[in-house]
Design a protein around this motif. Structure first.
Motif, PDB file in Angstrom:
ATOM      1  N   ASP A 148       0.814  -1.217   0.000  1.00  0.00           N
ATOM      2  CA  ASP A 148       0.000   0.000   0.000  1.00  0.00           C
ATOM      3  C   ASP A 148       0.841   1.259   0.000  1.00  0.00           C
ATOM      4  OD1 ASP A 148       0.739  -0.668   2.659  1.00  0.00           O
ATOM      5  OD2 ASP A 148      -0.924   0.499   3.484  1.00  0.00           O
ATOM      6  N   VAL A 149       2.033   1.207   0.585  1.00  0.00           N
ATOM      7  CA  VAL A 149       2.912   2.382   0.635  1.00  0.00           C
ATOM      8  C   VAL A 149       3.397   2.749  -0.760  1.00  0.00           C
ATOM      9  CG1 VAL A 149       5.104   3.294   1.500  1.00  0.00           C
ATOM     10  CG2 VAL A 149       3.622   1.949   3.017  1.00  0.00           C
ATOM     11  N   ILE A 150       3.952   1.785  -1.491  1.00  0.00           N
ATOM     12  CA  ILE A 150       4.491   2.088  -2.815  1.00  0.00           C
ATOM     13  C   ILE A 150       3.371   2.461  -3.790  1.00  0.00           C
ATOM     14  CG2 ILE A 150       4.581  -0.316  -3.616  1.00  0.00           C
ATOM     15  CD1 ILE A 150       7.159   2.411  -4.487  1.00  0.00           C
ATOM     16  N   LEU A 151       2.240   1.764  -3.721  1.00  0.00           N
ATOM     17  CA  LEU A 151       1.141   2.075  -4.637  1.00  0.00           C
ATOM     18  C   LEU A 151       0.558   3.452  -4.345  1.00  0.00           C
ATOM     19  CD1 LEU A 151      -0.659  -1.380  -4.891  1.00  0.00           C
ATOM     20  CD2 LEU A 151       1.079  -0.395  -6.411  1.00  0.00           C
ATOM     21  N   ASP A 152       0.430   3.814  -3.078  1.00  0.00           N
ATOM     22  CA  ASP A 152      -0.060   5.155  -2.723  1.00  0.00           C
ATOM     23  C   ASP A 152       0.880   6.241  -3.230  1.00  0.00           C
ATOM     24  OD1 ASP A 152      -2.289   4.112  -1.483  1.00  0.00           O
ATOM     25  OD2 ASP A 152      -1.539   4.409   0.559  1.00  0.00           O
ATOM     26  N   GLU A 153       2.187   6.022  -3.083  1.00  0.00           N
ATOM     27  CA  GLU A 153       3.158   7.021  -3.538  1.00  0.00           C
ATOM     28  C   GLU A 153       3.112   7.176  -5.055  1.00  0.00           C
ATOM     29  OE1 GLU A 153       5.032   9.208  -1.766  1.00  0.00           O
ATOM     30  OE2 GLU A 153       3.852   8.425  -0.096  1.00  0.00           O
ATOM     31  N   ILE A 154       3.031   6.066  -5.764  1.00  0.00           N
ATOM     32  CA  ILE A 154       2.937   6.141  -7.224  1.00  0.00           C
ATOM     33  C   ILE A 154       1.645   6.854  -7.631  1.00  0.00           C
ATOM     34  CG2 ILE A 154       2.657   4.784  -9.339  1.00  0.00           C
ATOM     35  CD1 ILE A 154       4.504   2.677  -8.003  1.00  0.00           C
ATOM     36  N   ASN A 155       0.559   6.495  -6.989  1.00  0.00           N
ATOM     37  CA  ASN A 155      -0.731   7.108  -7.326  1.00  0.00           C
ATOM     38  C   ASN A 155      -0.746   8.604  -7.051  1.00  0.00           C
ATOM     39  OD1 ASN A 155      -1.748   4.685  -8.244  1.00  0.00           O
ATOM     40  ND2 ASN A 155      -2.767   4.184  -6.332  1.00  0.00           N
ATOM     41  N   LYS A 156      -0.025   9.067  -6.031  1.00  0.00           N
ATOM     42  CA  LYS A 156       0.076  10.511  -5.758  1.00  0.00           C
ATOM     43  C   LYS A 156       0.718  11.241  -6.930  1.00  0.00           C
ATOM     44  CE  LYS A 156       0.548  10.271  -0.731  1.00  0.00           C
ATOM     45  NZ  LYS A 156       1.514  10.456   0.374  1.00  0.00           N
ATOM     46  N   VAL A 157       1.674  10.600  -7.570  1.00  0.00           N
ATOM     47  CA  VAL A 157       2.429  11.245  -8.647  1.00  0.00           C
ATOM     48  C   VAL A 157       1.715  11.136  -9.994  1.00  0.00           C
ATOM     49  CG1 VAL A 157       4.607  11.211  -9.938  1.00  0.00           C
ATOM     50  CG2 VAL A 157       4.626  10.887  -7.457  1.00  0.00           C
ATOM     51  N   ILE A 158       1.211   9.945 -10.330  1.00  0.00           N
ATOM     52  CA  ILE A 158       0.642   9.758 -11.676  1.00  0.00           C
ATOM     53  C   ILE A 158      -0.855   9.442 -11.682  1.00  0.00           C
ATOM     54  CG2 ILE A 158       2.854   9.064 -12.649  1.00  0.00           C
ATOM     55  CD1 ILE A 158       1.803   6.177 -12.707  1.00  0.00           C
ATOM     56  N   GLY A 159      -1.461   9.314 -10.526  1.00  0.00           N
ATOM     57  CA  GLY A 159      -2.902   9.099 -10.463  1.00  0.00           C
ATOM     58  C   GLY A 159      -3.336   7.649 -10.416  1.00  0.00           C
ATOM     59  N   ASP A 160      -2.616   6.758 -11.091  1.00  0.00           N
ATOM     60  CA  ASP A 160      -2.962   5.339 -11.100  1.00  0.00           C
ATOM     61  C   ASP A 160      -1.742   4.550 -11.549  1.00  0.00           C
ATOM     62  OD1 ASP A 160      -3.998   2.781 -11.403  1.00  0.00           O
ATOM     63  OD2 ASP A 160      -5.451   3.331 -12.932  1.00  0.00           O
ATOM     64  N   TYR A 161      -1.288   3.634 -10.717  1.00  0.00           N
ATOM     65  CA  TYR A 161      -0.089   2.862 -11.052  1.00  0.00           C
ATOM     66  C   TYR A 161      -0.269   2.060 -12.343  1.00  0.00           C
ATOM     67  CZ  TYR A 161      -2.500  -1.087  -8.848  1.00  0.00           C
ATOM     68  OH  TYR A 161      -3.403  -2.053  -8.506  1.00  0.00           O
ATOM     69  N   ASN A 162      -1.496   1.795 -12.758  1.00  0.00           N
ATOM     70  CA  ASN A 162      -1.719   1.072 -14.014  1.00  0.00           C
ATOM     71  C   ASN A 162      -1.376   1.903 -15.248  1.00  0.00           C
ATOM     72  OD1 ASN A 162      -2.725  -1.717 -13.558  1.00  0.00           O
ATOM     73  ND2 ASN A 162      -4.157  -0.612 -12.250  1.00  0.00           N
ATOM     74  N   LYS A 163      -1.063   3.184 -15.062  1.00  0.00           N
ATOM     75  CA  LYS A 163      -0.614   4.028 -16.175  1.00  0.00           C
ATOM     76  C   LYS A 163       0.841   3.772 -16.541  1.00  0.00           C
ATOM     77  CE  LYS A 163      -3.617   8.014 -15.356  1.00  0.00           C
ATOM     78  NZ  LYS A 163      -3.603   9.447 -15.001  1.00  0.00           N
ATOM     79  N   ILE A 164       1.568   3.064 -15.682  1.00  0.00           N
ATOM     80  CA  ILE A 164       2.981   2.785 -15.962  1.00  0.00           C
ATOM     81  C   ILE A 164       3.074   1.941 -17.222  1.00  0.00           C
ATOM     82  CG2 ILE A 164       5.063   1.610 -15.135  1.00  0.00           C
ATOM     83  CD1 ILE A 164       4.115   2.281 -12.262  1.00  0.00           C
ATOM     84  N   LYS A 165       3.902   2.387 -18.168  1.00  0.00           N
ATOM     85  CA  LYS A 165       4.090   1.667 -19.430  1.00  0.00           C
ATOM     86  C   LYS A 165       5.461   1.022 -19.516  1.00  0.00           C
ATOM     87  CE  LYS A 165       1.015   4.728 -21.964  1.00  0.00           C
ATOM     88  NZ  LYS A 165       0.915   5.720 -23.034  1.00  0.00           N
ATOM     89  N   VAL A 166       6.446   1.638 -18.822  1.00  0.00           N
ATOM     90  CA  VAL A 166       7.830   1.165 -18.878  1.00  0.00           C
ATOM     91  C   VAL A 166       8.442   1.308 -17.498  1.00  0.00           C
ATOM     92  CG1 VAL A 166      10.113   1.590 -19.873  1.00  0.00           C
ATOM     93  CG2 VAL A 166       8.076   1.926 -21.278  1.00  0.00           C
ATOM     94  N   ILE A 167       9.223   0.309 -17.092  1.00  0.00           N
ATOM     95  CA  ILE A 167      10.040   0.425 -15.879  1.00  0.00           C
ATOM     96  C   ILE A 167      11.485   0.284 -16.309  1.00  0.00           C
ATOM     97  CG2 ILE A 167      10.651  -0.590 -13.656  1.00  0.00           C
ATOM     98  CD1 ILE A 167       7.786  -1.591 -13.398  1.00  0.00           C
ATOM     99  N   VAL A 168      12.289   1.283 -15.984  1.00  0.00           N
ATOM    100  CA  VAL A 168      13.714   1.263 -16.288  1.00  0.00           C
ATOM    101  C   VAL A 168      14.457   0.985 -14.991  1.00  0.00           C
ATOM    102  CG1 VAL A 168      15.687   2.615 -17.083  1.00  0.00           C
ATOM    103  CG2 VAL A 168      13.436   2.922 -18.161  1.00  0.00           C
ATOM    104  N   ILE A 169      15.242  -0.081 -14.984  1.00  0.00           N
ATOM    105  CA  ILE A 169      16.051  -0.439 -13.817  1.00  0.00           C
ATOM    106  C   ILE A 169      17.496  -0.046 -14.133  1.00  0.00           C
ATOM    107  CG2 ILE A 169      16.874  -2.344 -12.382  1.00  0.00           C
ATOM    108  CD1 ILE A 169      13.867  -1.738 -12.061  1.00  0.00           C
TER     109      ILE A 169
END
Length: 56
Positions: free
Chosen positions: A11-32
């Motif tokens: 819940d911590v990581i998903l909440d933080e992502i959602n604060k920035v982009i609105g919905d973590y399902n909007k992520i299209k690419v993850i660069v490591i």
């Protein structure tokens, strides 16, 4: 998304992502940038949660 941060509760990581982009399902690419735990800590969680294929 650039890196996935230190491992933390779901819940911590998903909440933080959602604060920035609105919905973590909007992520299209993850660069490591490299394989240290502070950069890949939530990678599996996100790959499991995101409901579509994403580029890694």
């Amino acid at each position: 998304m650039l890196d996935t941060a230190l491992p933390c509760k779901e819940d911590v990581i998903l909440d933080e992502i959602n604060k920035v982009i609105g919905d973590y399902n909007k992520i299209k690419v993850i660069v490591i940038t490299h394989s240290h735990s502070d950069h890949i800590g939530n990678l599996k969680l996100l790959l499991d949660k995101i409901k579509k294929k994403i580029k890694l």
